[in-house]
Design a protein around this motif. Sequence first.
Motif, PDB file in Angstrom:
ATOM      1  N   SER A   9       0.853  -1.196   0.000  1.00 47.24           N
ATOM      2  CA  SER A   9       0.000   0.000   0.000  1.00 47.24           C
ATOM      3  C   SER A   9       0.889   1.247   0.000  1.00 47.24           C
ATOM      4  CB  SER A   9      -0.941  -0.047   1.208  1.00 47.24           C
ATOM      5  OG  SER A   9      -1.805   1.066   1.205  1.00 47.24           O
ATOM      6  N   TYR A  10       0.306   2.383   0.272  1.00 47.34           N
ATOM      7  CA  TYR A  10       1.028   3.659   0.178  1.00 47.34           C
ATOM      8  C   TYR A  10       1.732   3.977   1.495  1.00 47.34           C
ATOM      9  CZ  TYR A  10      -2.267   3.798  -3.669  1.00 47.34           C
ATOM     10  OH  TYR A  10      -2.993   3.473  -4.788  1.00 47.34           O
ATOM     11  N   TRP A  48      -8.286  -4.173  -5.960  1.00 46.81           N
ATOM     12  CA  TRP A  48      -7.406  -2.997  -6.116  1.00 46.81           C
ATOM     13  C   TRP A  48      -7.768  -2.206  -7.378  1.00 46.81           C
ATOM     14  CZ3 TRP A  48      -4.279  -0.017  -3.419  1.00 46.81           C
ATOM     15  CH2 TRP A  48      -3.548  -0.500  -2.355  1.00 46.81           C
ATOM     16  N   GLU A  56      -8.937   1.647  -3.215  1.00 48.44           N
ATOM     17  CA  GLU A  56      -7.600   1.643  -2.600  1.00 48.44           C
ATOM     18  C   GLU A  56      -7.662   0.818  -1.317  1.00 48.44           C
ATOM     19  OE1 GLU A  56      -5.411   3.057  -4.383  1.00 48.44           O
ATOM     20  OE2 GLU A  56      -6.483   4.589  -5.525  1.00 48.44           O
ATOM     21  N   SER A 110      -5.574  -0.163   2.526  1.00 47.92           N
ATOM     22  CA  SER A 110      -4.509   0.082   3.508  1.00 47.92           C
ATOM     23  C   SER A 110      -3.538  -1.098   3.448  1.00 47.92           C
ATOM     24  CB  SER A 110      -5.113   0.142   4.916  1.00 47.92           C
ATOM     25  OG  SER A 110      -5.557  -1.152   5.308  1.00 47.92           O
ATOM     26  N   LYS A 151     -11.395   5.079  -4.612  1.00 49.54           N
ATOM     27  CA  LYS A 151     -10.303   5.103  -5.584  1.00 49.54           C
ATOM     28  C   LYS A 151      -9.674   6.498  -5.608  1.00 49.54           C
ATOM     29  CE  LYS A 151      -7.979   2.735  -8.472  1.00 49.54           C
ATOM     30  NZ  LYS A 151      -7.133   1.708  -7.829  1.00 49.54           N
ATOM     31  N   ASP A 152      -8.370   6.537  -5.606  1.00 48.17           N
ATOM     32  CA  ASP A 152      -7.551   7.754  -5.668  1.00 48.17           C
ATOM     33  C   ASP A 152      -7.452   8.526  -4.358  1.00 48.17           C
ATOM     34  OD1 ASP A 152      -6.999   7.237  -8.320  1.00 48.17           O
ATOM     35  OD2 ASP A 152      -8.732   8.393  -9.019  1.00 48.17           O
ATOM     36  N   THR A 192      -5.583   8.518  -1.931  1.00 51.23           N
ATOM     37  CA  THR A 192      -4.345   7.970  -1.387  1.00 51.23           C
ATOM     38  C   THR A 192      -3.896   8.725  -0.128  1.00 51.23           C
ATOM     39  OG1 THR A 192      -3.185   9.318  -3.005  1.00 51.23           O
ATOM     40  CG2 THR A 192      -3.487   7.006  -3.560  1.00 51.23           C
ATOM     41  N   ASP A 193      -4.311   9.978   0.021  1.00 46.51           N
ATOM     42  CA  ASP A 193      -3.943  10.704   1.244  1.00 46.51           C
ATOM     43  C   ASP A 193      -4.556  10.032   2.469  1.00 46.51           C
ATOM     44  OD1 ASP A 193      -2.336  12.517   0.077  1.00 46.51           O
ATOM     45  OD2 ASP A 193      -3.656  14.264   0.322  1.00 46.51           O
ATOM     46  N   ALA A 213      -5.487   6.890   2.642  1.00 52.50           N
ATOM     47  CA  ALA A 213      -4.814   5.591   2.791  1.00 52.50           C
ATOM     48  C   ALA A 213      -3.461   5.771   3.488  1.00 52.50           C
ATOM     49  CB  ALA A 213      -4.619   4.937   1.418  1.00 52.50           C
ATOM     50  N   ARG A 214      -2.711   6.795   3.080  1.00 52.75           N
ATOM     51  CA  ARG A 214      -1.388   7.026   3.704  1.00 52.75           C
ATOM     52  C   ARG A 214      -1.536   7.311   5.199  1.00 52.75           C
ATOM     53  NH1 ARG A 214       2.475   7.394  -0.218  1.00 52.75           N
ATOM     54  NH2 ARG A 214       1.736   8.053  -2.268  1.00 52.75           N
TER      55      ARG A 214
END
Length: 324
Positions: A66-67, A163, A167, A169, A276-277, A279-280, A282-283
């Motif tokens: 993951s990110y 996936w 997104e 974790s 989806k997208d 990512t912030d 997820a991070r």
Amino acid sequence: MNQHPYRTRLAAACAAATGLLLAACTSPSSMEPPQVDVPTPLPAGIVFDADVTASVPDDSCDPLSSYSPGTVTAEQARATLDNPDVVSIGVSQSTNLMGYADPVTNKLTGFDIDIATAVVQALMGDATKVKWVPMTSGERESALNEDRVDMVVRTMSITCDRWEKIEFSTEYYKAGQRLLVTKDAGIESVTDLTADHHVCTGETSTSGGNIAAVNDQVKQVTVPDFNDCLVLLQQGTVDAISTDDTILAGMAAQDPTLVIVGETFSVESYGIGFQKDNTDLARFVNGALEDIAAGPTWQAAYDEWLKVPLGGAEAADRTVQYRD
Ligand code: GLU
């Protein structure tokens, strides 16, 4: 011959009592319910003899990567929410031990709920700033894609196929698939199931493909919500249930006539799902999961909900992998 009045009364009382006893003895047959043809109630959306394609382990996308948390702050992550003051999270409310509405306290309980609550605390600075959104497993991806929830924490396995749409974790728990049967069934593993048996799983879950990969004889019965499999097993409509050991352990705890059998025959890596997208988010959550796993929360949740029902073993280490 004259009878003594006392004896006469006694004889009458005995006769009455005998009559009652006889009535009591004869009543069960006369009280049997009338023979009517009542169909066995079945859950909506049930599919008998579902055509399930065998799954093959798909590592083509490196699913557990993951990110990396990087420098995303809670404030930046909150800015991605639909409502920055309340995070909405898709959960189960009917999966005992994982996500379950306790009828006594009317609160959501379970391992997934404890992990999600710790994430809410990290993200919102207040564990109550959450809107829980109950859903079936089949609704998880669409709930994210249609913007009904910000994240999903619901026994959700990280797969390459998923996936493509959402997104994930990092892995927060490593489960595995097993089999649940009645104690007197004489079935000891998934390979004991023949073409005469029916095994129940949730549609859209990874479970059906995993069964087909190890047993292409058994008939699969799918339902939109895998929790409905429990009633189907109890009423004898199916011979077994197969899904993640975490979920089966919750069912076995609810019904002592059931038992989990056989070895684990898949790896189900649970991840938190995001739109989806995003990512912030997820991070940030990946950073929070590192803290949750390193601190007391993760182990306390495992010990409270899963350790004993899963046989007392320590949990497998979660895999932490980043793609950037
Ligand atoms: N973990 C599996 C999956 O995500 C099975 C459990 C479920 O359907 O929630 O498909």
